[in-house]
Design a protein around this motif. Sequence first.
Motif, PDB file in Angstrom:
ATOM      1  N   LEU A 175       0.834  -1.205   0.000  1.00 47.49           N
ATOM      2  CA  LEU A 175       0.000   0.000   0.000  1.00 47.49           C
ATOM      3  C   LEU A 175       0.871   1.257   0.000  1.00 47.49           C
ATOM      4  O   LEU A 175       0.530   2.268  -0.606  1.00 47.49           O
ATOM      5  CB  LEU A 175      -0.934  -0.003   1.209  1.00 47.49           C
ATOM      6  N   GLY A 176       2.002   1.183   0.672  1.00 44.91           N
ATOM      7  CA  GLY A 176       2.946   2.306   0.662  1.00 44.91           C
ATOM      8  C   GLY A 176       3.382   2.646  -0.757  1.00 44.91           C
ATOM      9  O   GLY A 176       3.469   3.819  -1.132  1.00 44.91           O
ATOM     10  N   GLN A 177       3.632   1.600  -1.554  1.00 41.41           N
ATOM     11  CA  GLN A 177       4.037   1.832  -2.951  1.00 41.41           C
ATOM     12  C   GLN A 177       2.930   2.540  -3.723  1.00 41.41           C
ATOM     13  O   GLN A 177       3.184   3.443  -4.514  1.00 41.41           O
ATOM     14  CB  GLN A 177       4.346   0.508  -3.660  1.00 41.41           C
ATOM     15  N   VAL A 178       1.705   2.089  -3.497  1.00 40.34           N
ATOM     16  CA  VAL A 178       0.578   2.703  -4.205  1.00 40.34           C
ATOM     17  C   VAL A 178       0.426   4.163  -3.765  1.00 40.34           C
ATOM     18  O   VAL A 178       0.186   5.056  -4.580  1.00 40.34           O
ATOM     19  CB  VAL A 178      -0.717   1.900  -3.963  1.00 40.34           C
ATOM     20  N   LEU A 179       0.615   4.392  -2.472  1.00 37.42           N
ATOM     21  CA  LEU A 179       0.575   5.759  -1.942  1.00 37.42           C
ATOM     22  C   LEU A 179       1.620   6.644  -2.633  1.00 37.42           C
ATOM     23  O   LEU A 179       1.360   7.788  -2.992  1.00 37.42           O
ATOM     24  CB  LEU A 179       0.835   5.722  -0.426  1.00 37.42           C
ATOM     25  N   PHE A 180       2.798   6.069  -2.841  1.00 35.88           N
ATOM     26  CA  PHE A 180       3.882   6.785  -3.502  1.00 35.88           C
ATOM     27  C   PHE A 180       3.461   7.204  -4.913  1.00 35.88           C
ATOM     28  O   PHE A 180       3.638   8.359  -5.312  1.00 35.88           O
ATOM     29  CB  PHE A 180       5.124   5.886  -3.531  1.00 35.88           C
ATOM     30  N   VAL A 181       2.871   6.271  -5.639  1.00 36.33           N
ATOM     31  CA  VAL A 181       2.389   6.586  -6.987  1.00 36.33           C
ATOM     32  C   VAL A 181       1.348   7.706  -6.918  1.00 36.33           C
ATOM     33  O   VAL A 181       1.351   8.640  -7.720  1.00 36.33           O
ATOM     34  CB  VAL A 181       1.772   5.339  -7.662  1.00 36.33           C
ATOM     35  N   ASP A 182       0.481   7.607  -5.923  1.00 36.16           N
ATOM     36  CA  ASP A 182      -0.559   8.606  -5.735  1.00 36.16           C
ATOM     37  C   ASP A 182       0.058   9.991  -5.549  1.00 36.16           C
ATOM     38  O   ASP A 182      -0.406  10.976  -6.136  1.00 36.16           O
ATOM     39  CB  ASP A 182      -1.380   8.218  -4.508  1.00 36.16           C
ATOM     40  N   VAL A 183       1.103  10.067  -4.737  1.00 38.81           N
ATOM     41  CA  VAL A 183       1.781  11.351  -4.503  1.00 38.81           C
ATOM     42  C   VAL A 183       2.432  11.854  -5.787  1.00 38.81           C
ATOM     43  O   VAL A 183       2.288  13.014  -6.162  1.00 38.81           O
ATOM     44  CB  VAL A 183       2.839  11.222  -3.375  1.00 38.81           C
ATOM     45  N   LEU A 184       3.125  10.943  -6.494  1.00 38.36           N
ATOM     46  CA  LEU A 184       3.798  11.350  -7.737  1.00 38.36           C
ATOM     47  C   LEU A 184       2.812  11.954  -8.730  1.00 38.36           C
ATOM     48  O   LEU A 184       3.081  12.984  -9.347  1.00 38.36           O
ATOM     49  CB  LEU A 184       4.478  10.147  -8.396  1.00 38.36           C
TER      50      LEU A 184
END
Lengths: 264, 268
Positions: free
Chosen positions: A38-47
């Motif tokens: 989920l952290g990875q998905v969050l990262f994409v969301d921020v990008l």
Amino acid sequence: MKRYWDVYKILLRNSIIREMSFKGNFLLWMVTELLWFLGQVLFVDVLFLYTDHIGNWTKWEVVLLIGTHQIISQIFQAVCYMNLSNLPELVRTGRLDLMLLLPMDAQFSVSTRQFGLDNVVNAGIGVAFVLFSLGKLGVVPSPGQVGWYVIAVLLGSTVHYSIMFALATFSFWIVRAQGLIYGYYSLINVSRYPSEVFGGLFKFVFTWLIPVIVVANSPARILARASVQPLGLILQLAVVSALSLTLSRLFWRRALRRYSSASS
Amino acid sequence: MSLSKYFKLFDISLQNTVVYRWNFLLRSLFDVMPLVGTVYLWRALFAARGQPIAGYDFEAMVFYFLLTLLVSNLITPADDDWQIAADIRDGQLNALLIKPVSYPAYRISLFLGSRTIHAAVTLPFVLLIFAVFHRYIRLPGHADTWLWTALSVGMAAFLQFFITYSIAMLAFWFLEISTIIFIVLSFEYFLSGHLFPLDLTPPWFQAAATWLPFTYELFFPVSVFLEKTRGPALYQGLLIQAGWVVLTWLAGRAMWSRGLRRYGAYGG
């Protein structure tokens, strides 16, 4: 071959019995992996707050890429990860002796002892995210695309295996090799990024020699884009995974000759 | 109380780290890979966007990641949590309990020792990376920034250590704590600014992060050095950081004294 399969079935059964007898631990590992994902998905969301494409990838294509990466790495981790990360310990303590004495190929014995059931569930989470992304993209892949995707994913897992196996094999030279396991995560780190962002020598090395860049990119591309010719990408993946598997095997053979056991 | 024995422990820890030099040299070497990946990713992102993001241009973003690499190399505990948990689980604590040393102080000495040698050995390497990326380096404009950065990095080191120590104390209650270690690690990875600067997140997220300890483990010291946090925000941040250091220390101590009462001294 049949003998190996029979042995593997028994190992698999043992692993499942063991996992089920530590249910709490099993659930906690699932939560752990889920948080990392989920952290990875969050990262994409921020990008994607700041752009609408990276390379020529849109947000949901990148999520699909990350989901694919998740599936590939969890398949590898289910079958081999735990065993390979134990290898340095086997070498250090000399318990490898036992494995070498078994009437089986030693690489098979050290790679497949324990099966990680929690990783199967986590691969399922990856599948869910891939499906969700496809929905968001409005893409319905053809059966052919799905078939090639599955093949590409399995080839990708082979690459993961070869890299980790080669790293773990270094433990024949270096006593404390936890740093090497850390190396697996560092190397594989870049396979979650669209390959278009890389360039130069870096791209060449990590496409052909240590093929971490193409591992997840090629399957994701095959699934998400009907216009992509799968055959070329599959061929490339097949070549690099065969190459890295062979090299890691040769390296292992060399390392074994150096093994002098310990204690007893 | 004589401090000299703790200096001796510090010294032993230095030597121990040197014995396994390969292990941590490799670790530092492997740090480069994600860094290079990150640089490529942001380059593509800035190329697509064509303007700064939350006050960062591409150069500033690269410098941010260089600084996080430097700071985490300086202060992040390596495997102290695993060692402490192993001490407790395998009963190795027995040998330490009968000696006239305080276990927490013993652990702090080991932590400082291993950090010092790690920093000394990896520093040339990190400096080399900085030299390669020298175009991106921007030193602070105000002299007092150096002082605030040093203070905040120091507190971040103790905060990281006390969190690690408190988590490891759970080994008194649970046989297996590796999952808990990894869960906390995931929060640290995503919420301390390791993966992206926290000021890129939406305002509500940043507001929440101001009160979490993770921010102060890495992001805060770096943003102090980059002079993104100055004036009242700086003082407020330092206060919250100090608060977390004290809180985690108290938590660690409380868990140690309670845990010790439960301790079964297995093995030995």
